[in-house]
Design a protein around this motif. Sequence first.
Motif, short mmCIF file in Angstrom:
data_model
loop_
_atom_site.label_atom_id
_atom_site.label_comp_id
_atom_site.label_asym_id
_atom_site.label_seq_id
_atom_site.Cartn_x
_atom_site.Cartn_y
_atom_site.Cartn_z
N SER A 151 -24.52 26.37 16.62
CA SER A 151 -23.97 25.06 17.26
C SER A 151 -25.14 24.49 17.87
CB SER A 151 -23.02 25.63 18.05
OG SER A 151 -23.44 26.24 19.39
N GLY A 152 -25.08 23.23 17.95
CA GLY A 152 -25.82 22.13 18.46
C GLY A 152 -27.39 21.81 17.71
N LEU A 153 -27.30 22.60 16.58
CA LEU A 153 -28.40 22.38 15.75
C LEU A 153 -28.14 21.63 14.51
CD1 LEU A 153 -31.44 23.06 14.93
CD2 LEU A 153 -30.53 25.06 13.74
N TYR A 154 -28.82 20.47 14.32
CA TYR A 154 -28.49 19.50 13.28
C TYR A 154 -29.70 19.33 12.27
CZ TYR A 154 -24.54 18.54 16.17
OH TYR A 154 -23.41 18.43 16.96
N PHE A 155 -29.35 18.99 11.05
CA PHE A 155 -30.43 18.63 10.26
C PHE A 155 -30.12 17.41 9.31
CE2 PHE A 155 -30.38 23.51 10.47
CZ PHE A 155 -31.54 23.69 10.64
N ALA A 156 -31.11 16.62 8.86
CA ALA A 156 -30.94 15.35 8.54
C ALA A 156 -32.34 14.84 7.36
CB ALA A 156 -30.84 14.17 9.40
N ASN A 215 -32.77 8.67 -2.32
CA ASN A 215 -33.61 9.40 -1.23
C ASN A 215 -33.35 8.79 -0.06
OD1 ASN A 215 -34.05 12.18 -2.82
ND2 ASN A 215 -35.12 10.20 -4.14
N LEU A 216 -33.84 7.44 0.19
CA LEU A 216 -33.63 6.92 1.54
C LEU A 216 -32.16 6.93 2.01
CD1 LEU A 216 -35.89 3.79 0.81
CD2 LEU A 216 -36.18 5.87 2.32
N GLN A 217 -31.08 6.64 1.08
CA GLN A 217 -29.60 6.75 1.44
C GLN A 217 -29.42 8.00 1.93
OE1 GLN A 217 -27.51 3.92 1.47
NE2 GLN A 217 -26.45 5.38 2.65
N ILE A 218 -29.79 8.99 1.35
CA ILE A 218 -29.53 10.29 1.84
C ILE A 218 -30.12 10.48 3.15
CG2 ILE A 218 -30.38 12.87 1.48
CD1 ILE A 218 -30.40 12.28 -1.48
N ALA A 219 -31.35 10.00 3.51
CA ALA A 219 -31.90 10.17 4.70
C ALA A 219 -31.09 9.23 5.74
CB ALA A 219 -33.20 9.62 4.71
N PHE A 220 -30.66 7.93 5.51
CA PHE A 220 -30.05 7.42 6.31
C PHE A 220 -28.51 7.76 6.71
CE2 PHE A 220 -32.43 3.62 4.43
CZ PHE A 220 -33.72 3.86 5.13
N SER A 221 -27.89 8.35 5.84
CA SER A 221 -26.52 8.68 5.86
C SER A 221 -26.52 10.02 6.71
CB SER A 221 -25.84 8.99 4.46
OG SER A 221 -25.80 7.78 3.77
N THR A 222 -27.47 10.93 6.36
CA THR A 222 -27.31 12.30 7.09
C THR A 222 -27.87 12.03 8.27
OG1 THR A 222 -29.43 12.85 6.05
CG2 THR A 222 -27.53 13.70 5.17
N SER A 228 -24.78 24.65 2.02
CA SER A 228 -23.76 25.31 2.12
C SER A 228 -23.65 25.90 3.59
CB SER A 228 -23.59 26.57 0.96
OG SER A 228 -24.66 27.67 1.48
N GLN A 229 -24.90 25.89 4.25
CA GLN A 229 -24.60 26.44 5.71
C GLN A 229 -24.70 25.21 6.53
OE1 GLN A 229 -28.23 28.85 5.62
NE2 GLN A 229 -27.14 30.57 4.94
N ILE A 230 -24.39 23.87 6.08
CA ILE A 230 -24.41 22.85 6.92
C ILE A 230 -22.93 22.10 6.81
CG2 ILE A 230 -25.48 20.47 7.45
CD1 ILE A 230 -27.26 22.89 7.70
N ASN A 231 -22.37 21.81 7.99
CA ASN A 231 -21.12 20.92 7.93
C ASN A 231 -21.63 19.72 7.47
OD1 ASN A 231 -19.13 19.33 8.97
ND2 ASN A 231 -18.47 20.68 10.40
N PRO A 232 -20.93 19.34 6.15
CA PRO A 232 -21.24 18.02 5.57
C PRO A 232 -20.66 16.91 6.24
CG PRO A 232 -19.47 19.05 4.44
CD PRO A 232 -19.99 20.17 5.36
N LYS A 233 -19.91 17.13 7.25
CA LYS A 233 -19.27 15.74 7.97
C LYS A 233 -20.22 15.48 9.06
CE LYS A 233 -15.33 13.91 10.68
NZ LYS A 233 -13.82 14.21 10.78
N THR A 234 -20.86 16.31 9.88
CA THR A 234 -21.47 16.33 11.04
C THR A 234 -22.94 16.41 10.85
OG1 THR A 234 -21.06 18.56 12.02
CG2 THR A 234 -19.57 16.81 12.51
N MET A 235 -23.54 17.25 9.90
CA MET A 235 -24.60 17.67 9.54
C MET A 235 -25.08 18.72 10.57
SD MET A 235 -24.92 16.03 6.86
CE MET A 235 -26.44 16.99 6.37
#
Length: 300
Positions: free
Chosen positions: A266-271, A285-292, A253-260
């Motif tokens: 700002s400038g901090l991303y998670f994947a 789970n691999l798809q989650i990793a690849f997509s994010t 909920s604290q992550i922008n789902p479009k950009t991660m």
Amino acid sequence: MRHSNPAGRITRACVKELILNTNSEGKLSVCGVITEDGQTIHASSVIVATGGKSYPATGSTGDGYRLARQAGHKVTPLRPSLIPLVCKEKICRDMMGLSLKNVVLKVVDTRSGKEVFSELGEMLFTHFGVSGPLVLSASCHMQPDKNGSLEHYKLYIDWKPALSHQQLDARILRDFEQFINKDFINSLGLLLPKKSIQIIASLSGIPFDTKINQITKAQRTALVDIIKAMPLTPTAFRPIEEAIVTAGGVDVSQINPKTMESKLASGLYFAGEVLDVDGYTGGFNLQIAFSTGFAAGTYC
């Protein structure tokens, strides 16, 4: 962390902490990282893709959660998922190595009587309990109590899901006709895997040396019941280091789902698995990793 230095060489270093800056409006942004060996690496953006806590040999030891908390992120409780189960019963060790195909595994929460999982597939008996695809999937639906115990659940294995109770009883009667003068323990070879025969026979309550022509209908019903729903008591998950995936993590909920990108800095991303997102086996789970990872890499 992989970092390209001014000379263009790729170096590796463990990240100790994020470099964060707060502007005059009170908004947080990331400016780089500080490594454990004292290097300060400035960057306009940082992607945290450290994995969860499972498979620590690959480097996923939970460091990403520490970095997320440093930036003010909430990390939901961590637990193993897609993981084998430790069981109380000695019979699992007795059948160690026995692989079952086309069986149904059911999981019931004994506190409510609710069935939380039921699926057809494959599983395996081990020295500590049970494993295999069915068990890994079932673990996703199980929550330990505050002491880490799973004993409020019950597992039930249907060894012959293609047969109803009535059909299985008829099948057993046909087998019994072939072994009419044999002891009970010698009559199940056509029905069950060899390694399971003594276990199932014992659980049915029928003495091994009972002659086939002396077995009562009530005893036969007990045998059918145990084959259709052999109970096991799970006590705990195996250690999280053995899990295929870590459930829990950085609150999405604290992550922008479009950009991660972080909504807090700002400038901090998670994947990847550091996020509180996980799925079944089968590549999810691999798809989650690849997509994010693709999203974070595209927008950072």
